[in-house]
Design an enzyme around this catalytic site. Sequence first.
Site, mmCIF file in Angstrom:
data_model
loop_
_atom_site.group_PDB
_atom_site.id
_atom_site.type_symbol
_atom_site.label_atom_id
_atom_site.label_comp_id
_atom_site.label_asym_id
_atom_site.label_seq_id
_atom_site.Cartn_x
_atom_site.Cartn_y
_atom_site.Cartn_z
ATOM 1 N N GLY A 121 0.825 -1.206 0.000
ATOM 2 C CA GLY A 121 0.000 0.000 0.000
ATOM 3 C C GLY A 121 0.859 1.256 0.000
ATOM 4 O O GLY A 121 1.071 1.853 1.060
ATOM 5 N N TYR A 122 1.342 1.624 -1.167
ATOM 6 C CA TYR A 122 2.155 2.839 -1.281
ATOM 7 C C TYR A 122 1.373 3.948 -2.004
ATOM 8 O O TYR A 122 1.155 5.014 -1.471
ATOM 9 C CB TYR A 122 3.439 2.546 -2.075
ATOM 10 C CG TYR A 122 4.554 1.866 -1.297
ATOM 11 C CD1 TYR A 122 4.293 1.143 -0.144
ATOM 12 C CD2 TYR A 122 5.871 1.942 -1.731
ATOM 13 C CE1 TYR A 122 5.312 0.525 0.558
ATOM 14 C CE2 TYR A 122 6.905 1.325 -1.034
ATOM 15 C CZ TYR A 122 6.618 0.624 0.107
ATOM 16 O OH TYR A 122 7.628 0.018 0.794
ATOM 17 N N SER A 123 0.970 3.668 -3.263
ATOM 18 C CA SER A 123 0.392 4.719 -4.108
ATOM 19 C C SER A 123 -0.959 5.197 -3.589
ATOM 20 O O SER A 123 -1.725 4.427 -3.004
ATOM 21 C CB SER A 123 0.202 4.202 -5.533
ATOM 22 O OG SER A 123 1.392 3.657 -6.019
ATOM 23 N N SER A 155 -1.963 -4.034 -5.761
ATOM 24 C CA SER A 155 -2.024 -5.334 -6.452
ATOM 25 C C SER A 155 -2.321 -6.449 -5.450
ATOM 26 O O SER A 155 -1.685 -6.537 -4.401
ATOM 27 C CB SER A 155 -0.699 -5.639 -7.144
ATOM 28 O OG SER A 155 -0.352 -4.621 -8.022
ATOM 29 N N GLU A 238 12.160 -4.213 -4.890
ATOM 30 C CA GLU A 238 11.106 -4.376 -5.902
ATOM 31 C C GLU A 238 11.656 -4.219 -7.316
ATOM 32 O O GLU A 238 11.178 -4.840 -8.260
ATOM 33 C CB GLU A 238 10.000 -3.338 -5.656
ATOM 34 C CG GLU A 238 8.781 -3.555 -6.530
ATOM 35 C CD GLU A 238 7.623 -2.643 -6.164
ATOM 36 O OE1 GLU A 238 7.853 -1.592 -5.527
ATOM 37 O OE2 GLU A 238 6.490 -2.984 -6.527
ATOM 38 N N THR A 369 8.016 4.517 -12.502
ATOM 39 C CA THR A 369 8.042 4.647 -13.969
ATOM 40 C C THR A 369 9.489 4.696 -14.475
ATOM 41 O O THR A 369 10.432 4.919 -13.712
ATOM 42 C CB THR A 369 7.327 5.942 -14.415
ATOM 43 O OG1 THR A 369 8.079 7.065 -13.931
ATOM 44 C CG2 THR A 369 5.906 6.015 -13.881
ATOM 45 N N GLU A 371 10.812 7.019 -16.142
ATOM 46 C CA GLU A 371 11.398 8.348 -15.893
ATOM 47 C C GLU A 371 11.987 8.407 -14.477
ATOM 48 O O GLU A 371 13.073 8.951 -14.266
ATOM 49 C CB GLU A 371 10.330 9.452 -16.053
ATOM 50 C CG GLU A 371 9.876 9.696 -17.488
ATOM 51 C CD GLU A 371 8.876 8.644 -17.982
ATOM 52 O OE1 GLU A 371 8.301 7.905 -17.156
ATOM 53 O OE2 GLU A 371 8.694 8.555 -19.208
HETATM 54 C C1 LIG Z 1 0.658 -3.109 -12.873
HETATM 55 C C2 LIG Z 1 0.803 -2.125 -11.749
HETATM 56 C C3 LIG Z 1 0.826 -2.597 -10.463
HETATM 57 C C4 LIG Z 1 0.954 -1.698 -9.405
HETATM 58 N N1 LIG Z 1 0.932 -2.200 -8.125
HETATM 59 C C5 LIG Z 1 1.011 -1.348 -7.090
HETATM 60 C C6 LIG Z 1 0.924 -1.848 -5.750
HETATM 61 O O1 LIG Z 1 0.783 -3.043 -5.510
HETATM 62 N N2 LIG Z 1 0.986 -0.973 -4.734
HETATM 63 C C7 LIG Z 1 1.155 0.365 -4.944
HETATM 64 O O2 LIG Z 1 1.243 1.103 -3.957
HETATM 65 N N3 LIG Z 1 1.233 0.879 -6.198
HETATM 66 C C8 LIG Z 1 1.152 0.057 -7.269
HETATM 67 N N4 LIG Z 1 1.206 0.545 -8.561
HETATM 68 C C9 LIG Z 1 1.261 2.003 -8.755
HETATM 69 C C10 LIG Z 1 2.582 2.510 -9.279
HETATM 70 O O3 LIG Z 1 3.570 2.466 -8.263
HETATM 71 C C11 LIG Z 1 2.365 3.940 -9.783
HETATM 72 O O4 LIG Z 1 1.451 3.869 -10.876
HETATM 73 C C12 LIG Z 1 3.639 4.585 -10.255
HETATM 74 O O5 LIG Z 1 4.500 4.840 -9.168
HETATM 75 C C13 LIG Z 1 3.380 5.903 -11.010
HETATM 76 O O6 LIG Z 1 2.543 6.741 -10.293
HETATM 77 P P1 LIG Z 1 1.250 7.409 -10.968
HETATM 78 O O7 LIG Z 1 0.491 6.322 -11.649
HETATM 79 O O8 LIG Z 1 0.555 8.200 -9.944
HETATM 80 O O9 LIG Z 1 1.836 8.344 -12.109
HETATM 81 P P2 LIG Z 1 2.378 9.844 -11.926
HETATM 82 O O10 LIG Z 1 3.304 9.888 -10.773
HETATM 83 O O11 LIG Z 1 1.216 10.759 -11.920
HETATM 84 O O12 LIG Z 1 3.219 10.030 -13.240
HETATM 85 C C14 LIG Z 1 2.631 10.454 -14.487
HETATM 86 C C15 LIG Z 1 3.755 10.638 -15.503
HETATM 87 O O13 LIG Z 1 4.638 11.714 -15.070
HETATM 88 C C16 LIG Z 1 5.978 11.260 -15.039
HETATM 89 N N5 LIG Z 1 6.696 11.874 -13.908
HETATM 90 C C17 LIG Z 1 6.239 12.058 -12.644
HETATM 91 N N6 LIG Z 1 7.187 12.619 -11.875
HETATM 92 C C18 LIG Z 1 8.286 12.781 -12.661
HETATM 93 C C19 LIG Z 1 9.599 13.302 -12.443
HETATM 94 N N7 LIG Z 1 9.978 13.760 -11.237
HETATM 95 N N8 LIG Z 1 10.470 13.306 -13.480
HETATM 96 C C20 LIG Z 1 10.105 12.853 -14.710
HETATM 97 N N9 LIG Z 1 8.870 12.352 -14.974
HETATM 98 C C21 LIG Z 1 7.976 12.313 -13.973
HETATM 99 C C22 LIG Z 1 5.883 9.751 -14.797
HETATM 100 O O14 LIG Z 1 7.050 9.075 -15.255
HETATM 101 C C23 LIG Z 1 4.644 9.392 -15.638
HETATM 102 O O15 LIG Z 1 4.998 9.235 -16.985
HETATM 103 C C24 LIG Z 1 1.088 -0.311 -9.642
HETATM 104 C C25 LIG Z 1 1.075 0.162 -10.955
HETATM 105 C C26 LIG Z 1 0.923 -0.724 -12.004
HETATM 106 C C27 LIG Z 1 0.906 -0.187 -13.392
#
Ligand SMILES: Cc1cc2nc3c(=O)[nH]c(=O)nc-3n(C[C@H](O)[C@H](O)[C@H](O)COP(=O)(O)OP(=O)(O)OC[C@H]3O[C@@H](n4cnc5c(N)ncnc54)[C@H](O)[C@@H]3O)c2cc1C
Length: 387
Positions: A121-123, A155, A238, A369, A371
Site C-alpha cells: 500500500g504505497y500509491s 495489487s 522491488e 516509472t 522516468e
Molecule cells: C501493474 C501495476 C501494479 C501496481 N501495483 C502497485 C501496488 O501493488 N501498490 C502500490 O502502492 N502501487 C502500485 N502501482 C502504482 C505505481 O507504483 C504507480 O502507478 C507509479 O509509481 C506511477 O505513479 P502514478 O500512476 O501516480 O503516475 P504519476 O506519478 O502521476 O506520473 C505520471 C507521468 O509523469 C511522469 N513523472 C512524474 N514525476 C516525474 C519526475 N519527477 N520526473 C520525470 N517524470 C515524472 C511519470 O514518469 C509518468 O509518466 C502499480 C502500478 C501498475 C501499473
Amino acid sequence: MDFGWSKDEGSFRQRVRDFLDEHWTNADDTSTEGQQRGRNFEKVLADNGWLTMAWPEQYGGQGASHVEQMIYKEEAALHAAPTGGGGVSLVGPTLQIHGTEEQKKEHLPKIANAEVLWCQGYSEPGSGSDLASLQIRAVRDGDDFIINGQKIWTSGAQRADWIHVLKRTEPDAPKHRGISYFMVRMDTPGITVQPIEQMHGARGFNETFFEDARVPARNIIGEENRGWYVATTTLDFERSGVQRAAGVQRSFARLLGFANEPDSAGRGQRVADGALNRHTLSETAIEIEVGRYLGYRVAWMQSRGLVPNYESSMSKAYNSELSQRNARRGISLLGLHGTLRPQSDHSVMDGQYCQLYMSTVSATIAAGTSEIQRNVIATRGLGLPRG
Ligand SMILES: Cc1cc2nc3c(=O)[nH]c(=O)nc-3n(C[C@H](O)[C@H](O)[C@H](O)COP(=O)(O)OP(=O)(O)OC[C@H]3O[C@@H](n4cnc5c(N)ncnc54)[C@H](O)[C@@H]3O)c2cc1C
C-alpha cells in the site's frame, strides 16, 4: 572473462528445472482457479525450501547463496511458476534489515512457509511518482494508531492477508520525515477493497480504503516518522530481480518456436522469412542477454552484502522497456492475426502476443516509472545534481 556458472550452480539449476518441468503444469492460467492452483503450488515450493532459500535458517530459510536464490527465481520465471509474491520479495527482505527480532520471528517463518499473502500500500490517487507527498493519516491513540484515507493500485489486495503500507504520522514535518511504515492485517475492521478492471480483462489491482482502522504501534517497521527510509529499501528490492528478463525470454522462446515450426498455413514461416524479420528477432536475442546480465549484477552485489540501488533501477528500466519492445516486435512480425485475442478462431500462438502487448503497457509504470528510474540513475548513479 567467463560469465558461466560453476558446476554446483549448473546442477542446481538443472534440479530446479527438472522439478518444475515435472510438477508445475499451470503456467499462463490467470483464471481465479489458476491463481488458487498457483497458491497451492507455492506451498509445495515452500516445503522444498525454495521460496526463501537465501534467508537465514532461524527465519525459515536455508542459508543458501543469493546466486542460488536468483537461479531459482530465474527458472521459476522461465516456467511462469509462482515465486511467493510481495511477502518473499519485498516485506521479508525489508524486515530482515529494519525489523525488530519480535517482528522477524512473527512474520518471516509464515512468509517462508507460504502461509500468508502480502500486498503493498504505497500509491494514492494523488501520490505515485512523488510518493513522499502521500496523505493518508495515522493518528496515535494510546498503543494504537487510527488510520483514515485511501490507497490505489494495490495489487492483490483482494486476496491478501496483510498489507505493508505507508502512512503520514507527522503532518507538520517535511514530507519525507513524517511518514511511518506499518504492517496491517487486511481483516482489520474499517478496511475495504474495490477491484479495478484492466484493459486486458484482469482485475489485478484495487482501491483500498481505510476508515478508522486500528493498528498496533508495534506493527511499525523501523522508527516512527522514519518510514520513508525503510520504504526506499523495499523499492530497491522491488526493482531488482532477474524475473523481468526471464519473462521476456520465455515469451520470445515461444515466438522462436512458432517461427521454426511450419504450420499448415505457413504463418510461422512468414515470421522467420526475410532479412528484416530475422534481424528483428536477433536484436531481441541480444537485448535479452543484456537484460539478464543487468539482473545478474544485482544478485551478485547482494551475494557480496552490497546494497544495489541505481543498479536495480538500471535493470528495472531496461527489462521493463525490453518487455514492451518484444511485445511490439512480436505482434508486428505475426501480422494482423497476431493482434487477435486468445478467444478468436483466427488468432496465432493462442493470442499470446496480443495479451503480452496489452499487459506489458503497465511494465514501465509499476514499481516506479521509467522516468523515475532514470532520475535515480542520474542522481545516485551518475552523481548529477537533482533537476
Ligand atoms: C501493474 C501495476 C501494479 C501496481 N501495483 C502497485 C501496488 O501493488 N501498490 C502500490 O502502492 N502501487 C502500485 N502501482 C502504482 C505505481 O507504483 C504507480 O502507478 C507509479 O509509481 C506511477 O505513479 P502514478 O500512476 O501516480 O503516475 P504519476 O506519478 O502521476 O506520473 C505520471 C507521468 O509523469 C511522469 N513523472 C512524474 N514525476 C516525474 C519526475 N519527477 N520526473 C520525470 N517524470 C515524472 C511519470 O514518469 C509518468 O509518466 C502499480 C502500478 C501498475 C501499473
